[in-house]
Design an enzyme around this catalytic site. Structure first.
Site, PDB file in Angstrom:
ATOM      1  N   HIS A 126       0.855  -1.180   0.000  1.00 31.90           N
ATOM      2  CA  HIS A 126       0.000   0.000   0.000  1.00 31.90           C
ATOM      3  C   HIS A 126       0.901   1.244   0.000  1.00 31.90           C
ATOM      4  O   HIS A 126       1.875   1.287   0.749  1.00 31.90           O
ATOM      5  CB  HIS A 126      -0.894  -0.009   1.251  1.00 31.90           C
ATOM      6  CG  HIS A 126      -1.825   1.156   1.292  1.00 31.90           C
ATOM      7  ND1 HIS A 126      -2.952   1.226   0.489  1.00 31.90           N
ATOM      8  CD2 HIS A 126      -1.786   2.308   1.999  1.00 31.90           C
ATOM      9  CE1 HIS A 126      -3.564   2.381   0.726  1.00 31.90           C
ATOM     10  NE2 HIS A 126      -2.890   3.047   1.632  1.00 31.90           N
ATOM     11  N   GLU A 191       8.946   1.169  -3.172  1.00 29.35           N
ATOM     12  CA  GLU A 191       8.134  -0.063  -3.200  1.00 29.35           C
ATOM     13  C   GLU A 191       8.900  -1.205  -3.876  1.00 29.35           C
ATOM     14  O   GLU A 191       8.850  -2.349  -3.429  1.00 29.35           O
ATOM     15  CB  GLU A 191       6.829   0.168  -3.965  1.00 29.35           C
ATOM     16  CG  GLU A 191       5.857   1.076  -3.263  1.00 29.35           C
ATOM     17  CD  GLU A 191       4.542   1.223  -4.024  1.00 29.35           C
ATOM     18  OE1 GLU A 191       4.316   0.530  -5.031  1.00 29.35           O
ATOM     19  OE2 GLU A 191       3.731   2.057  -3.603  1.00 29.35           O
TER      20      GLU A 191
END
Ligand code: GRF
Length: 211
Positions: A126, A191
């Protein structure tokens, strides 16, 4: 259990590697980072299959070019019957001996059926420092709040959206003049490093303390 009936014998794992499915809906840049990491002989996961609910997802072609089986299981023919679409997903994963599911930009809210079937074995990434900013528009919200930093979180998937136990986080600064787009690009780079590391750590930990 998923309620999808008898599971055929799964293909054997290669070299003791954990068989992972990656679920995507779009570009698949996190998927690409995971595929790259999984090329290493000592990486503990083997990417068994990539599945998208969106047949147009660019990530499907990327995966195929990398020699990975990539399936489109379109949610649209299932209409509002979310559970039936999930049964098709679940069956495809079990047929391929998948042990761990990795959501990487999978833009469907899952029902409790699928979440429970893969409880403790399904990860998501997320684009915020959870518990801050669950849901959408995370970067714009962090900038509007005047935050000094943003980041991303890998967590286990539970029935509450973006609520599961945190497995890892990476932080990046919010720079003066950042827009949601410039911040998203900085977070995305983080990420791509975090997800392969968090997945590997999760698998290693799971081997010593199976769920
Ligand atoms: C990422 O920002 C991830 O945090 C969120 O969806 C986006 C997926 O991007 N869950 P990509 O498809 O991996 O490029």
């Amino acid at each position: 259990m998923s309620g999808c009936g008898h599971d055929p014998a799964p293909p054997p794992a290669k070299d003791g590697k954990t068989r992972v499915a990656i679920l995507i809906s779009g570009a698949g840049s996190n998927m690409a980072a995971l595929l790259e990491a999984a090329k290493a002989a000592d990486y503990p996961a083997e990417i068994a299959v990539v599945i998208s609910n969106n047949p147009e997802a660019a990530g499907l072609e990327l995966a195929r070019r990398a020699g990975i089986e990539a399936l489109a299981i379109d949610h649209r023919p299932f209409g509002k019957v979310r559970h039936d679409h999930e049964l098709a997903l679940d069956a495809a994963m079990r047929l391929r001996g998948v042990e761990v599911v990795v959501l990487a930009g999978y833009m469907r809210i899952l029902t409790a059926h699928l979440v429970r079937a893969w409880e403790g074995r399904m990860l998501n990434i997320h684009p915020s420092l959870l518990p801050n900013y669950p849901g959408l528009d995370t970067h714009a919200r962090a900038i509007a709040a005047g935050d000094a930093e943003a980041g991303c979180t890998v967590h286990l998937v539970t029935e509450g959206v973006d609520e599961g136990p945190v497995l890892g986080q990476a932080r990046v600064p919010i720079e003066p003049g950042d827009t949601a787009e410039t911040l998203a690009a900085r977070v995305r780079t983080a990420e791509h490093k975090l997800y392969p590391e968090a997945l590997a750590a999760f698998i290693e930990q799971r081997k010593t303390a199976p769920v």
